[in-house]
Design an enzyme around this catalytic site. Structure first.
Site, PDB file in Angstrom:
ATOM      1  N   ARG A  40      -1.572  14.792  -2.467  1.00 28.55           N
ATOM      2  CA  ARG A  40      -2.915  14.209  -2.525  1.00 28.55           C
ATOM      3  C   ARG A  40      -3.922  15.325  -2.802  1.00 28.55           C
ATOM      4  O   ARG A  40      -3.868  16.376  -2.167  1.00 28.55           O
ATOM      5  CB  ARG A  40      -3.256  13.529  -1.198  1.00 28.55           C
ATOM      6  N   GLU A  95      -9.419  14.714   6.478  1.00 28.22           N
ATOM      7  CA  GLU A  95     -10.385  15.637   7.064  1.00 28.22           C
ATOM      8  C   GLU A  95      -9.757  16.467   8.180  1.00 28.22           C
ATOM      9  O   GLU A  95     -10.010  17.663   8.311  1.00 28.22           O
ATOM     10  CB  GLU A  95     -11.598  14.858   7.597  1.00 28.22           C
ATOM     11  N   LYS A 131      -7.014  -5.379  -4.945  1.00 25.23           N
ATOM     12  CA  LYS A 131      -5.722  -5.675  -4.320  1.00 25.23           C
ATOM     13  C   LYS A 131      -5.600  -7.175  -4.054  1.00 25.23           C
ATOM     14  O   LYS A 131      -4.564  -7.794  -4.352  1.00 25.23           O
ATOM     15  CB  LYS A 131      -5.569  -4.902  -3.011  1.00 25.23           C
ATOM     16  N   LYS A 137     -17.135  17.146  -1.391  1.00 17.76           N
ATOM     17  CA  LYS A 137     -15.685  17.018  -1.594  1.00 17.76           C
ATOM     18  C   LYS A 137     -15.388  15.576  -1.984  1.00 17.76           C
ATOM     19  O   LYS A 137     -16.090  14.649  -1.564  1.00 17.76           O
ATOM     20  CB  LYS A 137     -14.897  17.424  -0.346  1.00 17.76           C
ATOM     21  N   ASP A 144       0.857  -1.171   0.000  1.00 16.82           N
ATOM     22  CA  ASP A 144       0.000   0.000   0.000  1.00 16.82           C
ATOM     23  C   ASP A 144       0.903   1.234   0.000  1.00 16.82           C
ATOM     24  O   ASP A 144       2.111   1.137   0.235  1.00 16.82           O
ATOM     25  CB  ASP A 144      -0.881  -0.041   1.248  1.00 16.82           C
ATOM     26  N   THR A 176      -0.283   4.945   1.183  1.00 16.77           N
ATOM     27  CA  THR A 176      -0.569   5.857   2.295  1.00 16.77           C
ATOM     28  C   THR A 176      -0.467   5.134   3.634  1.00 16.77           C
ATOM     29  O   THR A 176      -1.150   4.143   3.873  1.00 16.77           O
ATOM     30  CB  THR A 176      -1.977   6.455   2.148  1.00 16.77           C
ATOM     31  N   THR A 205      -2.474   1.272  -4.774  1.00 16.40           N
ATOM     32  CA  THR A 205      -2.930   2.446  -4.048  1.00 16.40           C
ATOM     33  C   THR A 205      -4.252   2.957  -4.605  1.00 16.40           C
ATOM     34  O   THR A 205      -4.599   2.692  -5.760  1.00 16.40           O
ATOM     35  CB  THR A 205      -1.865   3.567  -4.113  1.00 16.40           C
TER      36      THR A 205
END
Length: 1107
Positions: free
Chosen positions: A557, A460, A734, A525, A382, A384, A637
């Site tokens: 990002r 967030e 994945k 968003k 992965d 992040t 990812t």
């Protein structure tokens, strides 16, 4: 789907329908332990085999030795396994008892009572106080907070340490705490399941509490078992799932054991030895019967009867079967399990893998697969939180086409943006408003007046903090009322509906009413591909697309922010549909997504945010080192393509131009993806002959098409490619990619840190979880957990490699010592009338495996062929483990030949010195047994690379122990060995025999080792010589792989295209040398293991060359 109806606070209707809250994780009971455990142990083929041998030995006519020689070790091994199982089950019982007898408050007949947790029934109202553990799954009905909020810690459930917010249902808002004792109603919910992220239910309260309206429930209205109530004075809820039917109880279970490559090889070698044993038994059995009928009857002292029962022909073959049964060592499984458990402890005790930043030690959850770490060929990771720190920092933004932060690299310090905020620029104000309130963040005010935010997402959290730094401060959330402080003015908004984020939608929205002007607004968003397509027609979004591309090129990002003003009629019409979808129990998530899309259109794009997620320390160095070790990397990812590519460049996944080359597979239709895949395959085929670092990049949409329609071609691409970057992939994709590589017979390792990585981690041969900011869910599901990605290098190169080397030696040595004794028995049969007579007595046979030869081997788990420093400096030597150089049919044949040669040496010397009326048979047997023990002491010595005091004590102390034990046995008149060892030790011929056995037996072995070390040294031998001579360790270049196949060796592949396209011909995967080896799969025959001495693929050759 099974439904459950829970009647709130009504024991008569719900109490007897469902189980109570008694938890039971026990595997056994007192009554079924013995039969159940024996059944499990005898379900294994090897145990069935040894039981058959032990039963045959009870037949006095055929057994050449005392049955105790087999029954003793068999019972000992079974007792050890059973004791371990019993101890583990007893600990589970104690844990269950503690949980079941914990006292809790329950409302019964309107009165709060203290009862044991095990007596809770579905429908009971459970009362919790701060810091209480939740005893079962509850739907929260009331809390001490006026807003109906409570906070729980879910670390025991998913490992996440951040507090989660839970809300009471809207139907319970405003109820007086005293009325909660008398509340009545019904909850309609699904049957028990293990999905801790989902709870789709409805609640209806009975009058006089409410006018019979239906109230939808979600997971945010629940308190799940084993969570803790925090920062809340009290909360109460109704029990919906109890006992083993809670979500946690349904999640419990024993994972399927993973079979390592070495275990598979040992099983195949065991099968080969079994076939060899059958052949030997048949040959010797037939020969024995022929000799008996032709020669034995001529000897007056044999006295064979002339008429024999029908089973007489079976006696000699069965005797040889019993004699040869020791070819398969009975103790090998117990020995391997023991040392593997210790390998796992070595990982737990490794201080160099301790993460002091988070106080996280390494931990091996799976104790049976350590050697597989040394054979890893593909790592799927992965991004992040795994490669990056998951510490989100707001860096740049683009608002209404104006870029902020490009010059300084920090938008929060951009003077132009600060001036726009102070000047109340309407575009900037709307942008900041969406940043501040379009989320699920809960503001918490401390005693000092400061505000902290409880966010379930790092993105967030970064956005809310950035908005606060720009004077748009989210200060309070009171039920559905939000308060924002902007330039000392309080702005209020009412949340009407929340359109939650899902991995499929890739966006979230909130519908709010602005108290300032009464307007209803939709704030959204999400990812660019989830927002831009829903922008209102006619509006230019080119600038925003360029902003996304620019920020992605920097590895940032991106999130897109948008809004839309709603008309009252439009909203209320949509709200009724949303409420209906939100109350359905079947496919609620799908129906909600469909309804949400009806509102999320004609959006006005406000801008783009760019958030930085820094790389962890040591990531580039770790990846570079492991690539030198011949390990291929795939990044999986959910980020944008450009962002993933930039991170891949930064962490040495791929090399920049001109050394590196990126090949893109993209397209939205099957036809476009097919052409793209065709082009990449052709390019990859050409570049395999060049020392160039080539990688392919594919997004989730194209991957879905490829896996469905062009799986065979994509499999070939996976074999040819060294590096892959898969963007915008879902958790299920994945797992599919891991399965695809496993189907090619590659050893895969998956590493991640979040709940979305769990499926990938569990699917891989080895799963590694990082204890990160997304919690411990991945670490709990993994075989190994570490604090940072950089520790993966040591986990593989040091622990994986040492475990592989040690297990390879232990496995083959276990067969060697058993074959050595068996061959001596076979040689003895040729001078004893081929009658199946045993040379050794029962006591010697039983002690041989249990005492005489086990201890030195078990201490070999401390052996190190090279120092840790040298191993880390020369990762290329991992190739020997990946290729299976230390345990394969070739190396096993060497040990097989050594056992045959040593058996011949021991037998010839023992017989010529002590047989033929010179001594008793027991003396000959003791001389032969002594020779075996001496030889094995020297074999272990020359195979040991690093000595410690413990190893010397084990090897030579075991030799001394052999004489002490036999002297004690020789002092017992009834032992059958009375005075034998005393007489032998006094004879010079005995010690001369031991000297001859060691010299003749070890001479050729030492000569071969000297020749190999001097004239044909491997890379490891060269490093060992440098270490022993004290020379500086020179870093190796490449380890010589096997020759790489040329393009001509591969035929053509036809990619199946839609009917309107002509066929495209590509190399045929199944005809390639690499694929031929890997296509054997589960259909391979037992003899396929002898056709190759290496697992090395053609791609490894290219990888070594590139390094």
């Amino acid at each position: 789907m099974m439904k459950r109806y829970v009647y709130i606070n009504d024991n008569e209707l719900s109490g007897d329908l469902y189980c109570d809250n008694r938890i039971s994780n026990r595997k056994y009971t007192i009554l079924n332990f013995l039969p159940k455990n024996l059944w499990e142990q005898f379900s294994r083929f090897m145990n069935q085999y040894f039981l058959l041998i032990a039963c045959l030995q009870l037949w006095s006519l055929i057994t050449p030795v005392n049955p105790a020689s087999t029954w003793g070790p068999l019972i000992f091994i079974f007792a050890v396994s059973a004791t371990k199982e019993a101890w583990d089950d007893y600990n589970r019982y104690l844990s269950d008892k503690q949980a079941n007898e914990k006292e809790v408050w329950v409302v019964k007949q309107g009165i709060k009572k203290h009862i044991k947790a095990q007596d809770i029934h579905v429908g009971n109202i459970v009362w919790l106080r701060e810091n209480d553990e939740v005893p079962c799954d509850l739907v929260v009905l009331g809390t001490s907070d006026p807003q109906g909020i409570c906070y729980i810690e879910t670390a025991a459930l998913d490992g996440e340490t951040d507090l989660k917010t839970r809300f009471i249902p809207s139907a319970c808002m405003g109820l007086d705490p005293e009325l909660l004792h008398k509340i009545k109603g019904v909850i309609e919910c699904p049957g028990p399941d293990k999905d801790i992220r989902r709870f789709d239910a409805n609640m209806r309260l009975f009058p006089p509490f409410i006018d019979n309206d239906l109230c939808p429930l979600t997971i945010n209205n629940t308190l799940l078992q084993s969570c803790y109530l925090r920062n809340t004075e009290w909360a109460c809820g109704v029990a919906v799932y109890t006992g083993n039917e809670t979500k946690l109880g349904m999640s419990r279970g024993i994972p399927e054991p993973k079979l390592t490559a070495m275990d598979a090889m040992v099983d195949k070698l065991t099968g080969a030895i079994f076939l060899f044993q059958i052949v030997v038994v048949l040959v010797l059995g037939i020969s024995g019967n022929v000799w008996k009928d032709s020669e034995a009857r001529k000897l007056w002292y044999v006295q064979y009867p002339y008429e024999s029962p029908w089973y007489e022909l079976l006696v000699i073959p069965l005797r040889f079967e019993l004699l040869c049964s020791i070819m398969i060592p009975i103790s090998i499984k117990v020995s391997l399990d023991l040392v593997k458990s210790l390998y796992a402890k070595f990982i737990d005790w490794d201080d160099e893998m301790y993460d002091f930043e988070t106080n996280t030690p390494p931990h091996a959850t799976n104790t049976a697969i350590s050697e597989d770490l040394g054979q890893v060929e593909y790592i799927l990771t992965d991004k992040t939180g795994t490669l990056t720190e998951n510490k989100m920092i707001f860096r740049r933004c683009c608002i209404n086409g104006v870029f902020y932060g490009n010059d300084s690299g920090d938008a929060l310090k951009d003077v132009e943006l600060l001036n726009a905020v102070m000047g109340n620029n309407p575009d900037v104000i709307r942008f900041l408003t969406v940043m501040a309130i379009c989320n699920t963040v809960v503001p918490m005010r401390s005693k000092t007046g400061g505000i902290t935010y409880k966010a379930q997402s790092q993105d967030e959290d970064a956005l809310v903090h950035a908005a606060a730094d720009l004077h748009m401060v989210f200060v309070n959330k009171n039920a559905n009322i939000l308060e924002v402080n902007f330039n000392a003015s309080i702005l209020k908004y009412e949340i009407l509906d929340t359109l939650e984020f899902t991995s499929e939608r890739k966006r979230m929205s909130v519908v709010v009413r602005d108290f300032q002007d009464g307007k209803i607004l939709l704030l959204t968003k999400g990812a660019d591909e989830a927002v831009f397509p829903y922008a209102c027609s006619g509006r230019q979004i080119r600038t925003f697309v360029e902003a996304v591309e620019q920020y992605s090129q920097l590895g940032l990002r991106t999130l897109c922010l948008a809004w839309r003003e709603l008309k009252e009629d439009e909203y209320y019409e949509w709200s009724s549909m949303f409420k209906e979808a939100n109350s359905t129990l079947v496919d609620r998530e799908w129906r909600l997504a469909e309804v949400c899309q009806r509102l999320e259109h004609d959006l006005e794009i406000l801008g783009v945010t760019a958030i930085e997620d820094r790389l962890q320390d040591g990531v580039p160095e770790t990846i570079e080192t492991l690539r030198k070790a011949g390990i291929n990397f795939w990044m999986l990812t959910g980020d944008k393509q450009n962002t993933a590519i930039q991170i891949a460049l930064l962490c040495n996944f791929i090399s920049p131009e001109p050394k590196g080359q990126l090949l893109l597979i993209n397209g939205k239709t099957q036809d476009e993806v097919a052409r793209s895949l065709e082009r990449v395959l052709l390019t990859m085929r050409i570049t395999t002959a060049e020392p160039k670092d080539v990688a392919f990049v594919i997004d989730g949409w194209a991957l879905e098409i490829v896996l469905k329609h062009y799986r065979k071609a994509f499999t070939e691409l996976a074999i040819l490619s060294r590096t892959a970057i898969c963007c915008r992939v879902t958790p299920s994709q994945k797992a599919q990619l891991v399965e695809l590589l496993k189907s090619c017979d590659y050893r895969t390792l998956a590493i991640g840190d979040g709940g979305n990585d769990v499926r990938m981690i569990q699917q891989a041969d080895i799963g590694v979880g990082i204890s990160g900011r997304e919690g411990m869910q991945a670490a709990r599901a993994a075989d190994y957990s570490i604090g940072k990605f950089r520790f993966l290098k040591r986990l593989i190169l040091v622990h994986g490699r040492y475990s592989y080397n040690r297990t390879a030696f232990l496995s083959q040595y276990s067969f060697y010592k058993s074959l050595l004794l068996c061959f001596i028995q076979i040689f003895f049969s040729f001078i004893s009338g081929i009658a199946g007579t045993s040379l050794f007595n029962s006591v010697s046979l039983m002690a041989y495996n249990v005492f005489y030869t086990s201890i030195p081997v078990l201490v070999s788990m401390l052996d190190k062929d090279l120092s840790e420093k040298t191993v880390m400096q020369n990762p290329q030597i991992l190739f020997y483990c990946q290729a299976g150089r230390l345990l394969n049919p070739s190396t096993f044949a060497g040990w097989f030949g050594r056992s045959l040669f040593h058996a011949l040496v021991v037998f010839v010397i023992s017989i010529n010195v002590y047989a033929y009326e010179k001594s008793e048979m027991e003396e000959v047997a003791m001389v032969a047994l002594s020779g075996c023990i001496w030889l094995q002491a020297f074999v272990v010595t020359i195979e040991t690379n690093s000595f410690t005091i413990l190893q010397h004590l084990a090897i030579w102390g075991n030799l001394v122990g052999f004489y002490i034990i036999n002297c004690l046995v020789s002092a017992i008149p009834a032992s059958g060995m009375y005075t034998i060892m005393f007489r032998l030790c006094k004879q010079s011929s005995y010690w001369m025999s031991m000297f001859l056995i060691v010299v003749v037996g070890m001479g050729p072995v030492l000569a071969l080792k000297y020749f190999r070390y001097t004239y044909r040294p491997s890379a490891i031998n060269k490093l060992q010589q440098a270490e022993r001579l004290g020379r500086p360790i020179v870093t190796l270049g490449t380890v010589d792989p096997y020759p790489r196949p040329t393009d001509k060796e591969v035929a053509s592949l036809s990619i199946t295209q839609p009917r309107n396209r002509t066929s495209v011909y590509e190399p045929l995967l199944s005809d390639s040398p690499t694929a031929t080896r890997r296509s054997l799969g589960s259909a391979a025959t037992p003899f396929d293991l002898f056709q190759s001495t290496s697992r090395l693929s053609s791609s490894y050759s290219r990888n070594c060359k590139n390094n």
